[in-house]
Scaffold this active site. Sequence first.
Site, PDB file in Angstrom:
ATOM      1  CD  GLU A 252      -2.797   0.965  -0.123  1.00 15.14           C
ATOM      2  OE1 GLU A 252      -2.459   1.564  -1.240  1.00 15.14           O
ATOM      3  OE2 GLU A 252      -3.961   0.456  -0.313  1.00 15.14           O
ATOM      4  CG  ASP A 327      -7.060   1.931  -3.994  1.00 13.28           C
ATOM      5  OD1 ASP A 327      -6.868   1.124  -4.663  1.00 13.28           O
ATOM      6  OD2 ASP A 327      -6.549   3.022  -3.762  1.00 13.28           O
TER       7      ASP A 327
END
Length: 505
Positions: A252, A327
């Site tokens: 991430e 996401d």
Amino acid sequence: MHDSQGPAGRPGLVAPPHQRLGRLTCVAATILLIVSVLTGAGSFAGSAQAATAGPCDLYAAGGTPCVAAHSTTRALYAAYGGALYQVRRSSDGRTQNVGVASAGGVADAAGQDAFCAGTSCVITVVFDQSGHGNDLAYQGPGGAGGSDTPASATSEALTVGGAKAYSLYINPGNSYWHDGHASGMPLGSAPQGAYMVTSGTHVNGGCCFDYGNSETDRKADGAGAMNAIYFGTSCWFGGCSGTGPWVQADLEYGLYSGGSQSWNQNQRAFTSRYVTAMLKNNGTSQFALKGGDAQSGGLTTLWNGALPPGYSPMKQQGAVILGSGGDCCATNTNQSLGTFYEGAVVSGYPSDATDNAVQADIAAAGYSPGSGGAGSGPLHAIGAGKCLDVPNSSTGNGSQVQIYSCSGAANQTWTATSSGQLTVYSGSSRLCLDASGKGTANGTKAITWPCNGQPNQEWSRNADGTVTGVQSGLCLDVGGASTANGAPVQLWACNGQSNQQWKLG
């Protein structure tokens, strides 16, 4: 890079018992399993023969048991006899689970072929073999929520130990997800390992072809919220060697080829047809990346050192992601593509000996391209009652093939090779059926071109009569469903129509 709800329900699966062993027992068991794999005891000889040990047996013996195990090609435990994945057919919306032909063996591709005959199928769920219930549903309406769609179930056929199987062939807009935070997935800074078998020929730089630990809210929640393997041609921080694809860590807020945002001199590309990709992370100070050819040989260590600055401790949330960044899929921004054959997430930090044993088991499994077997003769266009034809018997490069009344001439005699090529003519005139310009869009011309071993010249002949491009996943298609002499042949999304059905010989 990542995605909220898991599938509403799943069929009950009986998983083999897995227990942690004492430290001395673990060492002994790992050695015995490594020996059995390296001597060939773990290899497959067709779908009827079970493995002595699968990857998840090896991880368990090393004290790092699988908590999520997925495959469309084979069982990852020697004793596993349950469902591998679920398909849904377009003709009536019915679903069916595809299991293994025998415990510990290869997928029952014949069962899928029978269920999907005369129509098209998609893969809606990839079941967790570990017994933790981390089944992956597609990220879209009717699945795990989101805007993505399920992948075609027949884009790529292959063989594993000589038995036919299908891959999970992911194109942009396909992905899978499950919230596993209460199902055994490592959380916070708990150590985790993962591997997957993927393809070095079906890749792009879109974000992000991942498999591993992701956010439960499907949002980018900050550094360390993910711990997933990335495989593709995106190199966020520059300095990756060659043009890719590369094995990297999606942690991430970054794809990392090493422990920082600078060049990792050990990073290298993996372009083989089948690739083993591994990631392990102790959650606080160290992670490692490894890669190798999934058909033979050992692993190359790409990184074994400190976590990037700002990623200690890790903040894993425990969702399982496959085919996208975490996401991505609420707004359908998933642009990645890739191929998934098998993989697992494990609790703990696997030893190098266990990594090597798993790679040896994968290499012994016998991944090989193509299906339908070798053969030679006219390639009949079933819907038109004509044959695949090189116009005017041309031996030049770039001729778009067509259909024409069958004559038995050399320009209609095609040979299917063991490497998945479809060739016409022989000797110095030999040409391959080719997706023009390596195209992956509807309408790409099917042409003849000198054989070069590229994936746009590899084809899968499937039991439903389709011929699919290995690189694109599209079907060989007679334009406009025409039955006229001279109708051009192209690539198009598989739709179950007769103008996409072929028979060799």
